[in-house]
Write a protein that holds these residues in place. Structure first.
Motif, PDB file in Angstrom:
ATOM      1  N   GLY A 183      38.144  29.664  46.097  1.00  0.00           N
ATOM      2  CA  GLY A 183      39.600  29.731  45.962  1.00  0.00           C
ATOM      3  C   GLY A 183      40.036  30.815  44.995  1.00  0.00           C
ATOM      4  O   GLY A 183      40.998  31.541  45.245  1.00  0.00           O
ATOM      5  N   VAL A 184      39.331  30.952  43.891  1.00  0.00           N
ATOM      6  CA  VAL A 184      39.669  31.989  42.910  1.00  0.00           C
ATOM      7  C   VAL A 184      39.428  33.381  43.500  1.00  0.00           C
ATOM      8  O   VAL A 184      40.255  34.280  43.366  1.00  0.00           O
ATOM      9  N   LEU A 185      38.303  33.553  44.179  1.00  0.00           N
ATOM     10  CA  LEU A 185      38.034  34.853  44.809  1.00  0.00           C
ATOM     11  C   LEU A 185      39.039  35.155  45.914  1.00  0.00           C
ATOM     12  O   LEU A 185      39.470  36.299  46.080  1.00  0.00           O
ATOM     13  N   GLY A 186      39.438  34.125  46.661  1.00  0.00           N
ATOM     14  CA  GLY A 186      40.460  34.312  47.690  1.00  0.00           C
ATOM     15  C   GLY A 186      41.785  34.725  47.098  1.00  0.00           C
ATOM     16  O   GLY A 186      42.496  35.573  47.645  1.00  0.00           O
ATOM     17  N   TYR A 187      42.130  34.151  45.945  1.00  0.00           N
ATOM     18  CA  TYR A 187      43.370  34.535  45.263  1.00  0.00           C
ATOM     19  C   TYR A 187      43.335  36.008  44.865  1.00  0.00           C
ATOM     20  O   TYR A 187      44.292  36.747  45.092  1.00  0.00           O
ATOM     21  N   PHE A 188      42.233  36.435  44.257  1.00  0.00           N
ATOM     22  CA  PHE A 188      42.130  37.834  43.871  1.00  0.00           C
ATOM     23  C   PHE A 188      42.178  38.755  45.084  1.00  0.00           C
ATOM     24  O   PHE A 188      42.756  39.835  45.036  1.00  0.00           O
ATOM     25  N   PHE A 189      41.581  38.335  46.184  1.00  0.00           N
ATOM     26  CA  PHE A 189      41.621  39.133  47.405  1.00  0.00           C
ATOM     27  C   PHE A 189      43.056  39.251  47.922  1.00  0.00           C
ATOM     28  O   PHE A 189      43.487  40.341  48.320  1.00  0.00           O
ATOM     29  N   LEU A 190      43.818  38.150  47.913  1.00  0.00           N
ATOM     30  CA  LEU A 190      45.225  38.196  48.336  1.00  0.00           C
ATOM     31  C   LEU A 190      46.052  39.123  47.449  1.00  0.00           C
ATOM     32  O   LEU A 190      46.858  39.908  47.939  1.00  0.00           O
ATOM     33  N   MET A 191      45.851  39.031  46.147  1.00  0.00           N
ATOM     34  CA  MET A 191      46.599  39.898  45.231  1.00  0.00           C
ATOM     35  C   MET A 191      46.232  41.364  45.449  1.00  0.00           C
ATOM     36  O   MET A 191      47.080  42.249  45.367  1.00  0.00           O
TER      37      MET A 191
END
Length: 120
Positions: free
Chosen positions: A67-75
């Motif tokens: 989830g954290v890596l997905g957030y950084f990818f979205l940003m």
């Protein structure tokens, strides 16, 4: 892990309180923006890495880290679309809502799985 949980709760409470105070005090909006968009995700990425290296075969920790890596990818994708055909104000509003809400949800999930694992 209790220290990680305590620091996580301090960051979340700071974002929530300054978010409530931001209509009254202008500088609180900046605190919410920088804490929610930069400090909270960076802390969660660091704590996720620490936790992932300490815990083996824990599905909750793996999901949290994804989830954290997905957030950084979205940003990262939103920052790349900065010069695209999409209106700048639309991108800024999306980043403000997603950029603050997803880290808060991840922080709450982090607290939940930490407390669940502490009971064992």
């Amino acid at each position: 892990m209790k220290i990680l949980n305590f620091l996580n709760l301090v960051i979340v409470i700071t974002v929530v309180i300054t978010g409530i105070l931001s209509p009254l005090i202008k500088d609180c909006g900046l605190i919410v923006f920088f804490t929610g968009l930069f400090i909270m995700p960076a802390y969660q990425l660091l704590s996720g890495l620490i936790w992932l290296t300490n815990e083996t075969n824990n599905k909750d920790v793996t999901n949290y880290f994804k989830g954290v890596l997905g957030y950084f990818f979205l940003m990262f994708l939103f920052s790349l679309s900065h010069n695209s055909l999409i209106n700048q104000s639309v991108i800024e509003s999306i980043m403000m809502y997603i950029g603050v809400s997803i880290p808060i949800l991840l922080a709450l999930y982090f607290t939940f799985i930490l407390n669940k694992n502490a009971r064992r």
